[in-house]
Design a protein around this motif. Structure first.
Motif, PDB file in Angstrom:
ATOM      1  N   LEU A   1     -26.297  15.353 -89.456  1.00 36.49           N
ATOM      2  CA  LEU A   1     -26.102  14.650 -88.370  1.00 36.49           C
ATOM      3  C   LEU A   1     -25.755  13.060 -88.731  1.00 36.49           C
ATOM      4  N   PHE A   2     -26.315  12.349 -89.856  1.00 38.37           N
ATOM      5  CA  PHE A   2     -26.155  11.033 -90.141  1.00 38.37           C
ATOM      6  C   PHE A   2     -25.592  11.001 -91.443  1.00 38.37           C
ATOM      7  N   GLY A   3     -25.497  11.943 -92.313  1.00 41.84           N
ATOM      8  CA  GLY A   3     -24.832  11.735 -93.585  1.00 41.84           C
ATOM      9  C   GLY A   3     -25.474  11.026 -94.682  1.00 41.84           C
TER      10      GLY A   3
ATOM     11  N   LEU B   1     -36.829  21.359 -92.570  1.00 47.47           N
ATOM     12  CA  LEU B   1     -35.792  21.942 -91.560  1.00 47.47           C
ATOM     13  C   LEU B   1     -35.342  20.509 -90.816  1.00 47.47           C
ATOM     14  N   GLU B   2     -35.976  19.482 -90.425  1.00 52.04           N
ATOM     15  CA  GLU B   2     -35.687  18.332 -89.364  1.00 52.04           C
ATOM     16  C   GLU B   2     -34.981  17.434 -90.495  1.00 52.04           C
ATOM     17  N   GLU B   3     -34.974  17.234 -91.949  1.00 55.35           N
ATOM     18  CA  GLU B   3     -34.153  16.447 -92.672  1.00 55.35           C
ATOM     19  C   GLU B   3     -32.989  17.010 -92.868  1.00 55.35           C
TER      20      GLU B   3
ATOM     21  N   LEU C   1     -42.430   1.260 -87.939  1.00 56.23           N
ATOM     22  CA  LEU C   1     -43.246   1.949 -89.078  1.00 56.23           C
ATOM     23  C   LEU C   1     -41.994   2.908 -89.878  1.00 56.23           C
ATOM     24  N   TYR C   2     -41.024   3.187 -89.073  1.00 56.57           N
ATOM     25  CA  TYR C   2     -40.021   4.205 -90.063  1.00 56.57           C
ATOM     26  C   TYR C   2     -39.504   3.474 -91.245  1.00 56.57           C
ATOM     27  N   LYS C   3     -39.713   2.164 -91.430  1.00 59.81           N
ATOM     28  CA  LYS C   3     -39.479   1.534 -92.602  1.00 59.81           C
ATOM     29  C   LYS C   3     -40.529   1.756 -93.443  1.00 59.81           C
TER      30      LYS C   3
ATOM     31  N   GLN D   1     -29.380   7.972 -97.954  1.00 62.43           N
ATOM     32  CA  GLN D   1     -30.067   6.721 -98.625  1.00 62.43           C
ATOM     33  C   GLN D   1     -31.387   6.404 -98.098  1.00 62.43           C
ATOM     34  N   TYR D   2     -31.465   6.612 -96.774  1.00 61.61           N
ATOM     35  CA  TYR D   2     -32.869   6.322 -96.454  1.00 61.61           C
ATOM     36  C   TYR D   2     -34.113   7.099 -97.048  1.00 61.61           C
ATOM     37  N   LYS D   3     -33.680   8.556 -97.365  1.00 65.17           N
ATOM     38  CA  LYS D   3     -34.547   9.345 -98.160  1.00 65.17           C
ATOM     39  C   LYS D   3     -35.008   8.825 -99.593  1.00 65.17           C
TER      40      LYS D   3
ATOM     41  N   GLU E   1     -32.236  20.719 -71.278  1.00 64.04           N
ATOM     42  CA  GLU E   1     -32.397  21.328 -72.665  1.00 64.04           C
ATOM     43  C   GLU E   1     -33.744  20.869 -73.360  1.00 64.04           C
ATOM     44  N   ARG E   2     -33.953  19.487 -73.426  1.00 60.31           N
ATOM     45  CA  ARG E   2     -35.031  18.968 -74.177  1.00 60.31           C
ATOM     46  C   ARG E   2     -36.297  19.254 -73.308  1.00 60.31           C
ATOM     47  N   SER E   3     -36.272  19.220 -71.875  1.00 58.41           N
ATOM     48  CA  SER E   3     -37.509  19.451 -71.088  1.00 58.41           C
ATOM     49  C   SER E   3     -37.802  20.826 -71.120  1.00 58.41           C
TER      50      SER E   3
ATOM     51  N   VAL F   1     -42.474   5.015 -93.753  1.00 56.51           N
ATOM     52  CA  VAL F   1     -42.566   6.402 -94.045  1.00 56.51           C
ATOM     53  C   VAL F   1     -41.526   6.913 -92.895  1.00 56.51           C
ATOM     54  N   ARG F   2     -40.939   8.146 -93.406  1.00 56.12           N
ATOM     55  CA  ARG F   2     -39.854   8.553 -92.592  1.00 56.12           C
ATOM     56  C   ARG F   2     -40.483   9.374 -91.553  1.00 56.12           C
ATOM     57  N   HIS F   3     -41.833   9.709 -91.524  1.00 58.14           N
ATOM     58  CA  HIS F   3     -42.209  10.530 -90.648  1.00 58.14           C
ATOM     59  C   HIS F   3     -43.773  10.187 -90.125  1.00 58.14           C
ATOM     60  N   PRO F   4     -43.774   9.222 -89.291  1.00 57.55           N
ATOM     61  CA  PRO F   4     -45.188   8.551 -89.167  1.00 57.55           C
ATOM     62  C   PRO F   4     -45.687   9.501 -88.031  1.00 57.55           C
ATOM     63  N   ILE F   5     -45.042  10.172 -87.010  1.00 60.28           N
ATOM     64  CA  ILE F   5     -45.744  10.934 -86.087  1.00 60.28           C
ATOM     65  C   ILE F   5     -46.297  12.202 -87.077  1.00 60.28           C
ATOM     66  N   TYR F   6     -45.739  12.909 -87.841  1.00 56.85           N
ATOM     67  CA  TYR F   6     -46.358  13.964 -88.650  1.00 56.85           C
ATOM     68  C   TYR F   6     -47.523  13.294 -89.431  1.00 56.85           C
ATOM     69  N   LEU F   7     -47.614  12.093 -90.089  1.00 55.66           N
ATOM     70  CA  LEU F   7     -48.586  11.463 -90.503  1.00 55.66           C
ATOM     71  C   LEU F   7     -49.605  11.430 -89.629  1.00 55.66           C
TER      72      LEU F   7
ATOM     73  N   ILE G   1     -42.018   4.187 -80.361  1.00 53.37           N
ATOM     74  CA  ILE G   1     -41.246   3.322 -81.436  1.00 53.37           C
ATOM     75  C   ILE G   1     -39.728   3.939 -81.612  1.00 53.37           C
ATOM     76  N   ILE G   2     -39.755   5.369 -81.793  1.00 50.50           N
ATOM     77  CA  ILE G   2     -38.523   6.184 -82.129  1.00 50.50           C
ATOM     78  C   ILE G   2     -37.803   6.471 -80.866  1.00 50.50           C
ATOM     79  N   ASN G   3     -38.491   6.552 -79.652  1.00 51.25           N
ATOM     80  CA  ASN G   3     -37.866   6.711 -78.312  1.00 51.25           C
ATOM     81  C   ASN G   3     -38.861   7.942 -77.546  1.00 51.25           C
TER      82      ASN G   3
HETATM   83  C1  LIG Z   1     -40.712  14.843 -82.965  1.00 51.29           C
HETATM   84  S1  LIG Z   1     -39.702  13.656 -83.651  1.00 51.29           S
HETATM   85  C2  LIG Z   1     -40.633  13.509 -85.289  1.00 51.29           C
HETATM   86  C3  LIG Z   1     -39.727  12.296 -85.806  1.00 51.29           C
HETATM   87  C4  LIG Z   1     -40.468  11.981 -87.161  1.00 51.29           C
HETATM   88  N1  LIG Z   1     -40.106  13.300 -88.038  1.00 51.29           N
HETATM   89  C5  LIG Z   1     -41.717  11.400 -87.308  1.00 51.29           C
HETATM   90  O1  LIG Z   1     -42.506  12.119 -87.640  1.00 51.29           O
HETATM   91  O2  LIG Z   1     -41.643  10.461 -86.787  1.00 51.29           O
HETATM   92  C6  LIG Z   1     -38.378  14.829 -84.063  1.00 51.29           C
HETATM   93  C7  LIG Z   1     -36.979  14.166 -83.604  1.00 51.29           C
HETATM   94  O3  LIG Z   1     -36.894  12.822 -84.021  1.00 51.29           O
HETATM   95  C8  LIG Z   1     -35.524  12.713 -84.629  1.00 51.29           C
HETATM   96  N2  LIG Z   1     -35.596  11.802 -85.717  1.00 51.29           N
HETATM   97  C9  LIG Z   1     -36.272  11.825 -86.886  1.00 51.29           C
HETATM   98  N3  LIG Z   1     -36.243  10.736 -87.855  1.00 51.29           N
HETATM   99  C10 LIG Z   1     -35.178  10.135 -86.858  1.00 51.29           C
HETATM  100  C11 LIG Z   1     -34.454   8.765 -87.334  1.00 51.29           C
HETATM  101  N4  LIG Z   1     -34.817   8.042 -88.456  1.00 51.29           N
HETATM  102  N5  LIG Z   1     -33.469   8.264 -86.344  1.00 51.29           N
HETATM  103  C12 LIG Z   1     -33.334   9.044 -85.330  1.00 51.29           C
HETATM  104  N6  LIG Z   1     -33.817  10.132 -85.109  1.00 51.29           N
HETATM  105  C13 LIG Z   1     -34.657  10.641 -85.837  1.00 51.29           C
HETATM  106  C14 LIG Z   1     -35.187  14.286 -85.083  1.00 51.29           C
HETATM  107  O4  LIG Z   1     -33.737  14.471 -85.050  1.00 51.29           O
HETATM  108  C15 LIG Z   1     -35.801  15.026 -84.071  1.00 51.29           C
HETATM  109  O5  LIG Z   1     -35.053  15.053 -82.908  1.00 51.29           O
END
Ligand SMILES: C[S@@+](CC[C@H](N)C(=O)[O-])C[C@H]1O[C@@H](n2cnc3c(N)ncnc32)[C@H](O)[C@@H]1O
Length: 262
Positions: free
Chosen positions: A240-242, A232-234, A189-191, A247-249, A103-105, A193-199, A158-160
């Motif tokens: 998913l993580f409630g 949408l992602e958040e 880096l996720y400590k 709290q992270y936000k 599915e992901r591929s 900003v929440r979205h380093p890839i998008y940044l 860093i995220i996987n």
């Molecule tokens: C393309 S990545 C972008 C991740 C993040 N938005 C960023 O800009 O670094 C999208 C995937 O990362 C996952 N994701 C985003 N933040 C996460 C986190 N803190 N822990 C686990 N999975 C995360 C999302 O569920 C999604 O499948």
């Protein structure tokens, strides 16, 4: 019964079939990853106007209004594909037809193909919005743009990285390992900003010593799309993580380090 018939019979058609499927799925995952890799490397050249044959500022001469419409349609196609196919409800629906391990591929492959289409069909809008006169400033902006791309790549690792682009899933499937449920993570880096890839993408798209109307259209629309994508992602991440994600936000800013709201 021949020896081969006997072997197939003793393995059983289900197992033999599934072994072949696992291997084909693995090859498919690798192929999708390679297409993604070529696409992202091409994207760097396309946006920065380096090396590649067709960049954001080259291509068929097209009247401005027509070029804007074509470019907006290309970006809309990518945005719809990329957002709709990433939603949990869509995944639940289409994994009835597409096997879960690939599915992901498949998502990565479709996203790469819609980006390649965009690079190919993109119409230049060459009027200059800004062109920095200082050589030092120009070098600084090019360096900043590269830094944005490096931020994108590093953050995926860093995220996987391998899970994000589907290789982890097809490898696990090949060796018969159960897929692990998604885990909430805030490494490095996720400590900050929440979205380093998008940044990283935003920096890479905007840091240009020469900004044409076409490049500006691309940077503005993709930045707006990133904000929609984040919403949408958040929403999915909270589902998913409630409370962990809520709290992270509260704790960590979206894109600007040390600033809680954005
Ligand atoms: C393309 S990545 C972008 C991740 C993040 N938005 C960023 O800009 O670094 C999208 C995937 O990362 C996952 N994701 C985003 N933040 C996460 C986190 N803190 N822990 C686990 N999975 C995360 C999302 O569920 C999604 O499948």
């Amino acid at each position: 019964m021949t020896q081969l018939d006997h072997q197939i019979h003793s393995i059983g058609p289900e197992v033999a079939g599934s072994r072949i499927f696992k291997f084909i799925a693995f090859l498919y995952g690798i192929a999708a990853y390679l297409v993604f890799f070529v696409t992202i490397v091409y994207a760097i050249g396309f946006v920065m106007g380096l090396v590649v044959p067709k960049t954001i500022d080259t291509g068929a001469d097209t009247p401005a209004a027509e070029a804007v419409i074509i470019n907006l349609l290309l970006m809309a196609l990518f945005a719809v594909q990329h957002s709709v196919m990433a939603r949990q409800r869509f995944k639940a629906w289409w994994t009835q037809f597409v096997p879960k391990p690939v599915e992901r591929s498949t998502y990565v492959l479709f996203a790469s193909l819609s980006l390649l289409l965009l690079f190919w069909q993109w119409r230049p809008l060459p009027s200059i919005v800004w062109d920095v006169a200082s050589a030092d400033l120009a070098v600084t902006l090019v360096t900043l743009s590269f830094a944005g791309w490096i931020l994108v790549f590093t953050s995926t690792f860093i995220i996987n990285h391998f899970e994000l682009f589907g290789l982890h899933q097809v490898t696990n499937h090949l060796v018969g390992k159960q897929a692990e449920p998604p885990r909430f993570k805030t490494p490095l880096l996720y400590k900050f900003v929440r979205h380093p890839i998008y940044l990283g993408f935003i920096i890479a798209f905007w840091a240009a010593p020469t900004m044409t109307v076409g490049h500006l259209l691309f940077a503005a629309v993709t930045t707006a799309y990133i904000f929609v994508g984040i919403a949408l992602e958040e929403h999915d991440l909270v589902d998913l993580f409630g409370d962990d994600y809520r709290q992270y936000k509260q704790r960590v800013s979206m894109l600007i380090p040390w600033r809680r709201s954005v």
